[in-house]
Design a protein around this motif. Structure first.
Motif, short mmCIF file in Angstrom:
data_model
loop_
_atom_site.label_atom_id
_atom_site.label_comp_id
_atom_site.label_asym_id
_atom_site.label_seq_id
_atom_site.Cartn_x
_atom_site.Cartn_y
_atom_site.Cartn_z
N THR A 9 4.21 7.21 1.69
CA THR A 9 3.83 7.82 0.22
C THR A 9 5.34 8.63 0.00
O THR A 9 5.63 9.50 0.88
CB THR A 9 2.82 8.88 0.66
N ASP A 50 5.26 -0.45 5.13
CA ASP A 50 3.85 -0.19 4.65
C ASP A 50 3.41 1.28 4.54
O ASP A 50 3.57 2.03 5.48
CB ASP A 50 2.73 -1.02 5.31
N ASP A 51 2.37 1.60 3.64
CA ASP A 51 1.83 2.91 3.67
C ASP A 51 2.60 4.00 3.72
O ASP A 51 2.55 4.95 4.56
CB ASP A 51 0.85 2.74 4.85
N ASN A 110 6.90 2.58 8.67
CA ASN A 110 5.55 2.30 8.03
C ASN A 110 4.72 3.79 8.23
O ASN A 110 5.10 4.43 9.19
CB ASN A 110 4.76 1.42 9.25
N ASN A 111 3.70 3.69 7.64
CA ASN A 111 3.00 5.10 7.43
C ASN A 111 3.88 6.33 7.46
O ASN A 111 3.45 7.15 8.47
CB ASN A 111 2.10 5.03 8.83
N ASN A 128 0.87 -1.23 -0.25
CA ASN A 128 -0.17 -0.17 0.17
C ASN A 128 0.97 1.23 0.05
O ASN A 128 0.54 2.30 0.62
CB ASN A 128 -1.06 0.03 1.32
N CYS A 129 2.03 1.22 -0.74
CA CYS A 129 2.62 2.47 -0.83
C CYS A 129 2.20 3.30 -2.09
O CYS A 129 1.80 2.63 -3.09
CB CYS A 129 4.34 2.03 -0.96
#
Ligand code: UD1
Ligand code: CA
Length: 457
Positions: A309, A306-307, A322-323, A290-291
């Motif tokens: 941007t 994960d996650d 993450n995030n 989910n990048c």
């Protein structure tokens, strides 16, 4: 099929590249073409790789990869002569020999496996990989007899007008019985149009000895494309790039615009990641699920959770938790570690720094050689002054601290935990835990000053 050794021919100069770099070191999707060939050989189950080098041998040795046996061919007297140079290394070797060229980066391990399987199943002394070419100009032609059996290979420059009409060509890739190859090489001579020892002449020698010789036609001729100039280099790059993107999409990555996305071969994404246009991802990168990467971003040797941007940004040789959100317009330089839930915003440069979980550097900052704890807020325009003109120094900021906007942190300097720095401060001395630190001159107010000034005029 017993032991298999590859012999990869890479001694030539590659004159048509018009380059100081030897041809086989020119990159296709981020790696030297020779490295792709060696990789395909390894993936097909080859036990040993022997690479024949000559032109710029030391440079090729340095850049091509590991687990390779090198043989020097000091004078390039032809492909047959090149293979002869490997004989001393293979004395007593009874297995099969796979011959490859260092300038065919698109060859796949599946094709090599199929070639070796057919070779063994048919009990051939040699099996040549052939291709049907719309334009066979320049290639050796595969000559078959009336029964369709392989008879010999004739080089373009030595071919008769009838032979020039043959569209099945020699790709330069073969599987040989090792001992029979070296015995036959002793018989060939350079009595041909180019005055070279042709490896291709070995086929006729084996045939005349009553040996079985065979051919396998490659399903996709573009795999065997040999690179001779930079136009072909760009074509090969495009073909490999599209196949990398195809594989990633089949594995669950959304590529918004495959014509405008450049991803090297060994890059891995978790599921449901999206790559936006204009993005270049190089080297060894690992992305979590989910990048969102891009648009217009450049990443090299980056590992993320994960996650994550990354928007309109450059990230080099760094690790990201993450995030995390990066950008737009951030520059993350080598040696940076961003923890979980970190935000690096617009026009921020971070170099060789660790930023702890939940910390934020939202706008217009330079953070270099710093260790920032957890849940720290670094206000807009904060600069770590890490360089005194001759040396670099560290800045340390403890957990939960708040750095006001436009702060200069003159390193070496340490800010404790739960501290607050007032906006516009230039910090040259350590700030203890829990302190408020303001370094700025008092604000002066002169009531009515503007009106008095205007009256004087
Ligand atoms: C060769 C084949 C031809 C085939 C074509 C496929 C011969 C005689 N001809 O022709 O049938 O259709 O490949 O691309 O084999 N090399 C050396 N040392 C040498 C000579 C060459 O290492 O002394 C290396 C080159 O660097 C290159 C490879 O061998 O990687 C092929 O040599 P090249 O001269 O390009 O052969 P072609 O004329 O293309
Ligand atoms: Ca060639």
């Amino acid at each position: 099929m017993g032991q298999v050794a590859s012999i990869i021919l890479a001694a030539g100069k590659g004159t048509r590249m018009k380059s100081r770099l030897p041809k086989v070191l020119h990159g296709v999707c981020g790696k030297p073409m020779l490295t792709h060939v060696i990789q395909a050989a390894c993936d097909s189950g080859v036990d040993r790789n022997i690479v024949i080098i000559g032109h710029e041998a030391d440079l090729v040795r340095d850049k091509a990869g590991s687990n390779i046996e090198w043989v020097n061919q000091s004078e390039q007297l032809g492909t047959g002569h090149a293979v002869m140079q490997a004989e001393p290394l293979l004395s007593g070797f009874e297995g099969s020999i796979l011959i490859l060229c260092g300038d065919t980066p698109l060859i796949t391990s599946n094709t090599l496996k199929e070639l070796m399987l057919t070779h063994t199943a048919a009990g051939n002394s040699v099996t040549v990989l052939t291709a049907l070419m719309d334009d066979p100009t320049g290639y050796g032609r595969l000559v078959r007899d009336a029964a369709g059996e392989v008879k010999e290979i004739v080089e373009h420059k030595d071919a008769s007008p009838q032979q020039l009409e043959i569209y099945e060509i020699n790709t330069g890739i073969y599987c040989f019985d090792g001992p029979k190859l070296f015995a036959a090489l002793k018989v060939i001579s350079p009595a041909n149009a180019q005055g070279e020892y042709y490896l291709t002449d070995v086929l006729a020698v084996l045939k005349n000895n009553g040996e079985r010789i065979g051919a396998v036609k490659v399903a996709d001729p573009s795999e065997t494309m040999g690179i001779n100039n930079r136009v072909q280099l760009a074509e090969a790059d495009k073909i490999m790039r599209q196949s990398i993107l195809h594989r990633l999409m089949m594995d669950g990555v959304t590529i918004i615009d495959p014509q405008n996305t450049y991803i090297d071969r060994d890059i891995v994404f978790g599921p449901d990641s999206v790559v936006y246009p204009g993005t270049v991802i190089e080297g060894y990168c690992r992305f979590g699920g989910n990048c969102r990467i891009g648009p217009y971003s450049h990443l090299k040797d980056v590992e993320t959770g994960d996650d994550v941007t990354v928007q309109n940004s450059v990230v080099m040789e760094s690790t990201v938790g993450n995030n995390v959100t990066i950008g737009p317009f951030a520059y993350i330089r080598p040696g940076t570690v961003l923890g979980d839930d970190v935000k690096v915003g617009d026009f921020v440069e971070i170099k060789k720094s660790v930023i702890g979980n939940g910390s934020k550097v939202p706008h217009l900052s330079y953070v270099g050689d710093a260790q920032i704890g957890k849940k720290v807020n670094v206000g807009a325009g904060t600069i770590t002054c890490n360089y005194d003109g001759s040396q670099k120094w560290q800045t340390i900021i403890g957990d939960n601290s708040f750095i006001g906007s436009n702060t200069n942190l003159v390193a070496p300097v340490e800010v404790g935990q739960n501290a607050i720095i007032g906006a516009g401060s230039t910090i040259t001395k350590n700030v203890p835990d829990g302190a408020l630190c303001v370094e700025r001159s008092k604000q002066a107010i002169y009531p009515g000053w503007v009106a008095r000034k205007n009256k004087k005029k």
